[in-house]
Write a protein that holds these residues in place. Sequence first.
Motif, short mmCIF file in Angstrom:
data_model
loop_
_atom_site.label_atom_id
_atom_site.label_comp_id
_atom_site.label_asym_id
_atom_site.label_seq_id
_atom_site.Cartn_x
_atom_site.Cartn_y
_atom_site.Cartn_z
N CYS A 97 0.87 -1.09 0.05
CA CYS A 97 0.03 0.00 -0.02
C CYS A 97 0.77 1.37 -0.26
CB CYS A 97 -1.05 0.06 1.04
SG CYS A 97 -2.45 1.28 1.04
N THR A 106 -1.41 2.53 -5.05
CA THR A 106 -1.42 0.98 -5.08
C THR A 106 -3.09 0.55 -5.52
OG1 THR A 106 0.16 0.47 -3.53
CG2 THR A 106 -1.14 -1.54 -4.12
N ASP A 107 -2.95 -0.19 -6.47
CA ASP A 107 -4.58 -0.67 -6.96
C ASP A 107 -5.33 -1.21 -5.90
OD1 ASP A 107 -6.25 -2.52 -8.62
OD2 ASP A 107 -6.24 -0.82 -9.87
N PRO A 108 -6.33 -1.01 -5.41
CA PRO A 108 -7.21 -1.70 -4.52
C PRO A 108 -7.02 -3.34 -4.81
CG PRO A 108 -8.43 0.15 -5.45
CD PRO A 108 -7.15 0.03 -6.32
N SER A 109 -7.05 -3.78 -5.88
CA SER A 109 -6.95 -5.20 -6.20
C SER A 109 -5.62 -5.89 -5.41
CB SER A 109 -7.25 -5.66 -7.44
OG SER A 109 -6.27 -5.16 -8.43
N VAL A 110 -4.61 -5.13 -5.26
CA VAL A 110 -3.33 -5.78 -5.03
C VAL A 110 -2.84 -5.20 -3.78
CG1 VAL A 110 -2.73 -6.62 -7.53
CG2 VAL A 110 -2.08 -4.22 -6.53
N ARG A 111 -3.70 -4.44 -2.85
CA ARG A 111 -3.26 -4.11 -1.71
C ARG A 111 -3.23 -5.10 -0.75
NH1 ARG A 111 -7.43 1.43 -1.93
NH2 ARG A 111 -6.31 2.42 -3.31
N ASP A 112 -2.05 -4.89 0.19
CA ASP A 112 -1.92 -6.04 0.99
C ASP A 112 -3.12 -5.78 2.33
OD1 ASP A 112 -1.01 -7.30 3.54
OD2 ASP A 112 0.87 -6.69 3.49
N PRO A 113 -3.99 -6.75 2.58
CA PRO A 113 -5.02 -6.70 3.30
C PRO A 113 -4.52 -6.55 4.81
CG PRO A 113 -4.69 -8.61 2.58
CD PRO A 113 -3.95 -8.04 1.39
#
Length: 290
Positions: A123, A269-276
């Motif tokens: 992120c 950072t694109d939401p689809s690849v953000r570290d949860p």
Amino acid sequence: MPDTMIAVIGGSGLYDIDGLEGAKWQEVASPFGTPSDAILTGTLEGVKMAFLPRHGRGHVHTPSSVPYRANIDALKRLGATDVISVSACGSFREQMAPGDFVLVDQFIDRTVARENSFFGPGCVAHVSVAHPTCPRLGAACRTAARAAGITMHDGGTYLAMEGPQFSTLAESRIYREHWGADVIGMTNMPEARLAREAELCYASVAMVTDYDSWHPQHGEVDVAEIIRTLMGNADKGRDMVRRLPALLGAARMPCPHGCDRALNNAILTDPSVRDPDLVERLAAVAGRVL
């Protein structure tokens, strides 16, 4: 908008504030570690207040070991909207004498051993710190200090060094004569950067205790003299803080300088690849945009 909560981060010599109604010390958990200490909360003239001793009560943290991320995150979780840093400093300017206060508006960051961002791999975010302090909050501090009879210098560049040792004479001369620094301290960075990432208005009030080591009539830093000056400065600092609620008020309006919207368009950072896991840790700091 949330109600105003004025948070004061107290530096060397300032370990509490008095006069709070409903005062209590609260432990606040942070995913970025344990804050420097519990946080004193209460109200003053109807305005919510929070106080965090930067080095902990009893002064247990070095400038490098202060958990800056945990401190800012914890204040944000409590609902802080405005953060005022009060810290000791050395002066590079004859007119900024021991006992005077300086309203800092710029920084030179020479720290090297501290986590300086809430964001990271998974992120990524970039915020502007071109103007790292809030003019609105600074103006309130300036008015409060002068009403308390404090000599407050309006504007100054703070050089943040790693410490814990003081400067060599050569360093002191370089910072003063070639880099244009006005005061020197060890704690306002990365604190100011983190406050901006957390979308908090931040003001820095530096309390002068000495002339560092450049001054030919004062020589090297004398810790005993610093402590004597600190005690007087701490009383002045409390007097300044007591005047802030009347100036800032309980009803909070959007910051005219955008401090409370610093993360607009900052996260790349694109939401689809953000570290949860990182996103979860950022819930208080960046929840508005995440």
